[in-house]
Design an enzyme around this catalytic site. Structure first.
Site, PDB file in Angstrom:
ATOM      1  N   ASP A 272      12.187 100.952 -35.169  1.00  9.41           N
ATOM      2  CA  ASP A 272      11.002 101.488 -35.838  1.00  9.41           C
ATOM      3  C   ASP A 272      10.295 100.454 -36.702  1.00  9.41           C
ATOM      4  OD1 ASP A 272       9.187 103.397 -36.679  1.00  9.41           O
ATOM      5  OD2 ASP A 272      10.540 104.337 -38.116  1.00  9.41           O
ATOM      6  N   ASP A 323       3.126 109.666 -36.432  1.00  8.27           N
ATOM      7  CA  ASP A 323       4.076 110.761 -36.600  1.00  8.27           C
ATOM      8  C   ASP A 323       3.403 112.125 -36.441  1.00  8.27           C
ATOM      9  OD1 ASP A 323       5.924 108.843 -37.122  1.00  8.27           O
ATOM     10  OD2 ASP A 323       6.123 109.256 -39.256  1.00  8.27           O
TER      11      ASP A 323
END
Length: 510
Positions: A272, A323
């Site tokens: 990430d 997200d």
């Protein structure tokens, strides 16, 4: 008086949740599970030569149930009581295995292909990730509780398998590899956790970043000192700008960290940072490939489209955006807008519009029932299955209501996601807020979703054979209700609720 008021507030909250659950239950479309055996899940599985096979036959039906297999290659064995395949195969090739599941009411059989070669993740991974429910409040105990719920709820019997630990598990560097070790207060024994998850017939995943510091302010995979010493930065530093601490340090510890992941027995890695770039991706890919087991490699987040041609070759999944949240505003832009990514999706390599936001979510501030309406949740699941993207649940599996369980256990819908052909559905027709996605399936049928993303209420929609590139009479099957609707010629018309979907398959009529 204050205590009485608090009690009334709590009772009102419980009453509202109960009412919400009752309302959701009215939307259940999936037929009840049958007591006779049925084998579900992926029909194909990839493993590299000499690496351990970690696979559990997904089968519904009354227990006890016994499993058997014909055509197992040398080095592989099947536990007849659990349905767990284990061992390793050294010789490359495709092995067709005849699987059987038997209980007192009958026997189910299905052919299963084990492909031993360089490609893994031949169907999109299905499982769970901790972030959308626990965020920074994650603990080992919570992961274990959700793993147990994955089994006890029966989700495992429909192909759900991965239990992925997101950010904030990290402590300090150390141990035999000088790798990231878990925070001893929240994850006292990572090895024990991995062993317990595997013993249940599930997979387990882990999280890291090439940055010095993760999004959750924990140690990353690099540092500006050779020891890898880490102190979190609490200042408001812009992320994604390659500024300290959100940058790649002078010293990287990829090889050390992967050795530790390998020893624990990890099956999945979420890597990430932003922007995802090729040097860091390739370095991690090579380290994972050099290990002794297969670890699915997932890139997060907001993968640059300009680089996807190169990045897709050295990763198994990649995030196509930021997200997700449990709102229509967040979900809607992901439903009919993934077509440009479709050319890069194929078995072993998948686009990822992010994790799922059905059931009880919370991001460490809950749990609470998803703010998505029932129709929006059907849209969510239908779109993700049609697009053949990872199905990673972000909810509390210990709080599965009847509606959520039905949403996640419809094997005909899941089969569209897990189809061996691995094609991503694309938009074949669009009229403003009304859109139709469709794709070919490996058995020669077609799957389609008619989506009403507008705010004008129920709309009548038409699925035209011309848009599908077919002609003649076809049997249309409602996949959510698991029943044939009838034989249609040239087109199929249906009403689609606001923010909802009608998901169908079409097979040639005789």
């Amino acid at each position: 008086m204050k205590k009485l008021w608090i009690a009334l507030v709590v009772l009102c909250g419980i009453a509202q949740i109960t009412k919400a659950q009752d309302t959701l239950a009215k939307y259940i479309l999936t037929p009840k599970e049958k007591p006779s055996p049925q084998i579900n899940g992926a029909k194909i599985f990839g493993v590299r030569p000499g690496h351990p096979v970690v696979y559990t036959i997904a089968a519904t039906g009354n227990r006890p149930m016994t499993f058997s297999a014909k055509g197992l290659p040398a080095g592989l064995k099947l536990d007849s009581k659990t349905g767990m395949l284990s061992g390793s195969v050294n010789k490359t090739g495709t092995y067709t295995i005849a699987l059987s599941a038997k209980n007192a009411l009958g026997t189910a059989t299905r052919n299963f292909k084990l492909v031993v070669g360089e490609e893994i993740s031949l169907t999109p991974p299905m499982g769970w990730n901790s972030w959308n429910i626990y965020a920074t409040k994650l603990t080992q105990a919570l992961v274990l509780a959700n793993a147990k719920a994955m089994v006890s709820s029966g989700l495992i019997n429909h192909g759900w398998s991965y239990m992925n630990i997101d950010d904030v598990w990290q402590g300090k560097r150390g141990g035999e590899f000088h790798a990231i070790l878990p925070d001893s207060t929240t994850f006292p024994n990572m090895q024990a956790l991995a062993d317990e998850v595997h013993a249940m017939g599930l997979h387990i995943g882990i999280y890291s970043t090439p940055w010095i510091e993760s999004y959750g302010h924990h140690v990353g995979g690099s540092a500006d000192n050779p020891e890898g010493a880490f102190s979190p930065v609490k200042e408001n530093v812009p992320r994604n700008k390659k500024l300290f601490p959100y940058k790649i340090g002078q010293y990287t510890f990829v090889d050390q960290d992967v050795k530790q992941f390998d020893k624990w027995g990890m099956d999945y890695l979420k890597y990430d940072w932003s922007p995802n770039e090729l040097p860091e991706t390739k370095k991690m890919f090579d380290a994972l490939r050099a290990g002794s087991r297969d670890i699915i490699f997932s890139l997060s987040n907001s993968t640059p489209f300009a680089s996807i041609g190169d990045l897709s070759k050295v990763s198994n999944t990649w995030r196509t955006g930021g997200d997700i949240r449990d709102s229509w505003k967040s979900l809607k832009p992901r439903v009919l807008a993934q077509d440009k990514w479709a050319p890069y999706a194929k078995p072993g390599h998948w686009n990822d519009p992010d994790m799922m936001v059905v059931g009880w979510v919370g991001w460490g501030k809950g749990p609470y029932p998803s703010h998505l309406t029932p129709d929006e949740q059907y849209t969510h699941m239908s779109a993700w299955c049609l697009m053949s993207v990872p199905l990673l649940l972000g909810n509390d599996l210990t709080k599965l209501d009847a509606f959520t369980l039905s949403l996640l256990t419809n094997d005909e819908v899941i089969a569209v996601n897990q189809d061996p052909l691995g094609k991503q559905a694309t938009v074949i027709a669009r009229n403003g807020e009304l859109g139709i996605m469709a794709k070919d399936l490996s058995d020669g049928t077609k799957a389609a979703g008619l989506f009403n993303t507008g705010d004008a209420g129920t709309q009548n929609m038409v699925l035209s054979w011309k848009d599908l590139g077919i002609s003649g009479k076809y049997i249309v099957r409602d996949l959510w209700r698991q029943k044939d609707i009838g034989v249609f010629d040239n087109e199929f018309k249906t009403d689609v609720p606001q923010h909802g979907v009608v998901m169908v398959s079409l097979r040639k009529a005789k």
